[in-house]
Design a protein around this motif. Structure first.
Motif, PDB file in Angstrom:
ATOM      1  N   VAL A  78       0.835  -1.207   0.000  1.00  0.00           N
ATOM      2  CA  VAL A  78       0.000   0.000   0.000  1.00  0.00           C
ATOM      3  C   VAL A  78       0.867   1.253   0.000  1.00  0.00           C
ATOM      4  O   VAL A  78       0.592   2.207  -0.741  1.00  0.00           O
ATOM      5  CB  VAL A  78      -0.972  -0.018   1.198  1.00  0.00           C
ATOM      6  CG1 VAL A  78      -1.656   1.328   1.387  1.00  0.00           C
ATOM      7  CG2 VAL A  78      -2.016  -1.112   1.004  1.00  0.00           C
ATOM      8  N   SER A  79       1.926   1.262   0.805  1.00  0.00           N
ATOM      9  CA  SER A  79       2.777   2.452   0.827  1.00  0.00           C
ATOM     10  C   SER A  79       3.496   2.642  -0.511  1.00  0.00           C
ATOM     11  O   SER A  79       3.647   3.771  -0.984  1.00  0.00           O
ATOM     12  CB  SER A  79       3.782   2.368   1.975  1.00  0.00           C
ATOM     13  OG  SER A  79       4.650   1.274   1.790  1.00  0.00           O
ATOM     14  N   TYR A  80       3.917   1.553  -1.143  1.00  0.00           N
ATOM     15  CA  TYR A  80       4.581   1.658  -2.438  1.00  0.00           C
ATOM     16  C   TYR A  80       3.600   2.128  -3.511  1.00  0.00           C
ATOM     17  O   TYR A  80       3.951   2.925  -4.387  1.00  0.00           O
ATOM     18  CB  TYR A  80       5.178   0.298  -2.810  1.00  0.00           C
ATOM     19  CG  TYR A  80       6.246   0.366  -3.862  1.00  0.00           C
ATOM     20  CD1 TYR A  80       7.472   0.965  -3.601  1.00  0.00           C
ATOM     21  CD2 TYR A  80       6.038  -0.162  -5.131  1.00  0.00           C
ATOM     22  CE1 TYR A  80       8.455   1.031  -4.567  1.00  0.00           C
ATOM     23  CE2 TYR A  80       7.015  -0.092  -6.099  1.00  0.00           C
ATOM     24  CZ  TYR A  80       8.218   0.497  -5.810  1.00  0.00           C
ATOM     25  OH  TYR A  80       9.184   0.574  -6.770  1.00  0.00           O
ATOM     26  N   LEU A  81       2.351   1.661  -3.441  1.00  0.00           N
ATOM     27  CA  LEU A  81       1.318   2.092  -4.385  1.00  0.00           C
ATOM     28  C   LEU A  81       1.030   3.581  -4.229  1.00  0.00           C
ATOM     29  O   LEU A  81       0.939   4.318  -5.217  1.00  0.00           O
ATOM     30  CB  LEU A  81       0.047   1.276  -4.167  1.00  0.00           C
ATOM     31  CG  LEU A  81      -1.151   1.663  -5.011  1.00  0.00           C
ATOM     32  CD1 LEU A  81      -0.892   1.310  -6.476  1.00  0.00           C
ATOM     33  CD2 LEU A  81      -2.394   0.969  -4.519  1.00  0.00           C
ATOM     34  N   ILE A  82       0.905   4.037  -2.985  1.00  0.00           N
ATOM     35  CA  ILE A  82       0.645   5.461  -2.739  1.00  0.00           C
ATOM     36  C   ILE A  82       1.821   6.303  -3.213  1.00  0.00           C
ATOM     37  O   ILE A  82       1.631   7.366  -3.827  1.00  0.00           O
ATOM     38  CB  ILE A  82       0.344   5.691  -1.246  1.00  0.00           C
ATOM     39  CG1 ILE A  82      -1.005   5.067  -0.892  1.00  0.00           C
ATOM     40  CG2 ILE A  82       0.351   7.176  -0.899  1.00  0.00           C
ATOM     41  CD1 ILE A  82      -1.310   5.043   0.579  1.00  0.00           C
ATOM     42  N   TRP A  83       3.027   5.833  -2.981  1.00  0.00           N
ATOM     43  CA  TRP A  83       4.214   6.547  -3.444  1.00  0.00           C
ATOM     44  C   TRP A  83       4.207   6.664  -4.974  1.00  0.00           C
ATOM     45  O   TRP A  83       4.487   7.726  -5.528  1.00  0.00           O
ATOM     46  CB  TRP A  83       5.461   5.826  -2.959  1.00  0.00           C
ATOM     47  CG  TRP A  83       6.773   6.439  -3.343  1.00  0.00           C
ATOM     48  CD1 TRP A  83       7.013   7.722  -3.724  1.00  0.00           C
ATOM     49  CD2 TRP A  83       8.031   5.776  -3.399  1.00  0.00           C
ATOM     50  NE1 TRP A  83       8.346   7.892  -4.000  1.00  0.00           N
ATOM     51  CE2 TRP A  83       8.985   6.710  -3.801  1.00  0.00           C
ATOM     52  CE3 TRP A  83       8.433   4.478  -3.127  1.00  0.00           C
ATOM     53  CZ2 TRP A  83      10.328   6.379  -3.958  1.00  0.00           C
ATOM     54  CZ3 TRP A  83       9.769   4.159  -3.277  1.00  0.00           C
ATOM     55  CH2 TRP A  83      10.699   5.103  -3.683  1.00  0.00           C
ATOM     56  N   GLY A  84       3.859   5.590  -5.659  1.00  0.00           N
ATOM     57  CA  GLY A  84       3.790   5.619  -7.117  1.00  0.00           C
ATOM     58  C   GLY A  84       2.730   6.571  -7.628  1.00  0.00           C
ATOM     59  O   GLY A  84       2.937   7.292  -8.615  1.00  0.00           O
ATOM     60  N   LEU A  85       1.573   6.596  -6.968  1.00  0.00           N
ATOM     61  CA  LEU A  85       0.515   7.518  -7.384  1.00  0.00           C
ATOM     62  C   LEU A  85       0.919   8.972  -7.167  1.00  0.00           C
ATOM     63  O   LEU A  85       0.608   9.839  -7.984  1.00  0.00           O
ATOM     64  CB  LEU A  85      -0.778   7.204  -6.619  1.00  0.00           C
ATOM     65  CG  LEU A  85      -1.441   5.883  -6.976  1.00  0.00           C
ATOM     66  CD1 LEU A  85      -2.627   5.620  -6.052  1.00  0.00           C
ATOM     67  CD2 LEU A  85      -1.862   5.854  -8.429  1.00  0.00           C
ATOM     68  N   ILE A  86       1.629   9.241  -6.090  1.00  0.00           N
ATOM     69  CA  ILE A  86       2.117  10.602  -5.850  1.00  0.00           C
ATOM     70  C   ILE A  86       3.129  10.997  -6.924  1.00  0.00           C
ATOM     71  O   ILE A  86       3.112  12.125  -7.428  1.00  0.00           O
ATOM     72  CB  ILE A  86       2.722  10.715  -4.434  1.00  0.00           C
ATOM     73  CG1 ILE A  86       1.617  10.604  -3.391  1.00  0.00           C
ATOM     74  CG2 ILE A  86       3.502  12.006  -4.257  1.00  0.00           C
ATOM     75  CD1 ILE A  86       2.113  10.497  -1.969  1.00  0.00           C
ATOM     76  N   GLU A  87       4.011  10.060  -7.286  1.00  0.00           N
ATOM     77  CA  GLU A  87       4.990  10.345  -8.342  1.00  0.00           C
ATOM     78  C   GLU A  87       4.289  10.635  -9.668  1.00  0.00           C
ATOM     79  O   GLU A  87       4.681  11.545 -10.402  1.00  0.00           O
ATOM     80  CB  GLU A  87       5.943   9.164  -8.512  1.00  0.00           C
ATOM     81  CG  GLU A  87       6.954   9.022  -7.401  1.00  0.00           C
ATOM     82  CD  GLU A  87       7.981  10.132  -7.391  1.00  0.00           C
ATOM     83  OE1 GLU A  87       8.410  10.563  -8.475  1.00  0.00           O
ATOM     84  OE2 GLU A  87       8.350  10.562  -6.289  1.00  0.00           O
ATOM     85  N   ALA A  94       1.301  11.843 -10.044  1.00  0.00           N
ATOM     86  CA  ALA A  94       0.593  13.114  -9.932  1.00  0.00           C
ATOM     87  C   ALA A  94       1.541  14.295 -10.123  1.00  0.00           C
ATOM     88  O   ALA A  94       1.126  15.355 -10.601  1.00  0.00           O
ATOM     89  CB  ALA A  94      -0.102  13.212  -8.579  1.00  0.00           C
ATOM     90  N   TRP A  95       2.816  14.124  -9.778  1.00  0.00           N
ATOM     91  CA  TRP A  95       3.776  15.219  -9.878  1.00  0.00           C
ATOM     92  C   TRP A  95       4.467  15.291 -11.236  1.00  0.00           C
ATOM     93  O   TRP A  95       5.234  16.222 -11.485  1.00  0.00           O
ATOM     94  CB  TRP A  95       4.834  15.111  -8.789  1.00  0.00           C
ATOM     95  CG  TRP A  95       4.310  15.591  -7.476  1.00  0.00           C
ATOM     96  CD1 TRP A  95       3.811  14.826  -6.484  1.00  0.00           C
ATOM     97  CD2 TRP A  95       4.189  16.954  -7.048  1.00  0.00           C
ATOM     98  NE1 TRP A  95       3.398  15.625  -5.451  1.00  0.00           N
ATOM     99  CE2 TRP A  95       3.624  16.931  -5.757  1.00  0.00           C
ATOM    100  CE3 TRP A  95       4.515  18.176  -7.614  1.00  0.00           C
ATOM    101  CZ2 TRP A  95       3.369  18.092  -5.040  1.00  0.00           C
ATOM    102  CZ3 TRP A  95       4.264  19.334  -6.895  1.00  0.00           C
ATOM    103  CH2 TRP A  95       3.699  19.281  -5.636  1.00  0.00           C
ATOM    104  N   LEU A  96       4.210  14.322 -12.129  1.00  0.00           N
ATOM    105  CA  LEU A  96       4.821  14.366 -13.457  1.00  0.00           C
ATOM    106  C   LEU A  96       4.230  15.501 -14.272  1.00  0.00           C
ATOM    107  O   LEU A  96       3.028  15.749 -14.244  1.00  0.00           O
ATOM    108  CB  LEU A  96       4.571  13.047 -14.204  1.00  0.00           C
ATOM    109  CG  LEU A  96       5.446  11.870 -13.854  1.00  0.00           C
ATOM    110  CD1 LEU A  96       4.996  10.648 -14.629  1.00  0.00           C
ATOM    111  CD2 LEU A  96       6.892  12.164 -14.159  1.00  0.00           C
ATOM    112  N   SER A  97       5.079  16.177 -15.008  1.00  0.00           N
ATOM    113  CA  SER A  97       4.558  17.217 -15.886  1.00  0.00           C
ATOM    114  C   SER A  97       4.089  16.570 -17.188  1.00  0.00           C
ATOM    115  O   SER A  97       4.640  15.561 -17.629  1.00  0.00           O
ATOM    116  CB  SER A  97       5.639  18.260 -16.168  1.00  0.00           C
ATOM    117  OG  SER A  97       6.765  17.646 -16.756  1.00  0.00           O
TER     118      SER A  97
END
Length: 57
Positions: free
Chosen positions: A29-38, A40-43
């Motif tokens: 779950v933490s790795y999934l959330i980290w990936g989703l945050i990454e 979201a921050w992509l231009s």
């Protein structure tokens, strides 16, 4: 004879399958959330590059 209630934390720590499940689940779950945050921050990619990659005009 008096029965003593087993503390909740001891019940959790004694169950190795539960510990394994919690360890894998918390990691996933933490790795999934980290990936989703990454993501979201992509231009966004430029429109010209997007068209050339998709084979547009």
């Amino acid at each position: 004879m008096e029965e003593r209630k087993t503390p909740f934390l001891q019940l959790v720590l004694d169950d190795f399958m539960l510990l394994l499940f919690l360890g894998v689940t918390i990691y996933a779950v933490s790795y999934l959330i980290w990936g989703l945050i990454e993501l979201a921050w992509l231009s966004p990619i430029p429109a010209e590059l997007k068209q050339s990659l998709l084979g547009g005009k």
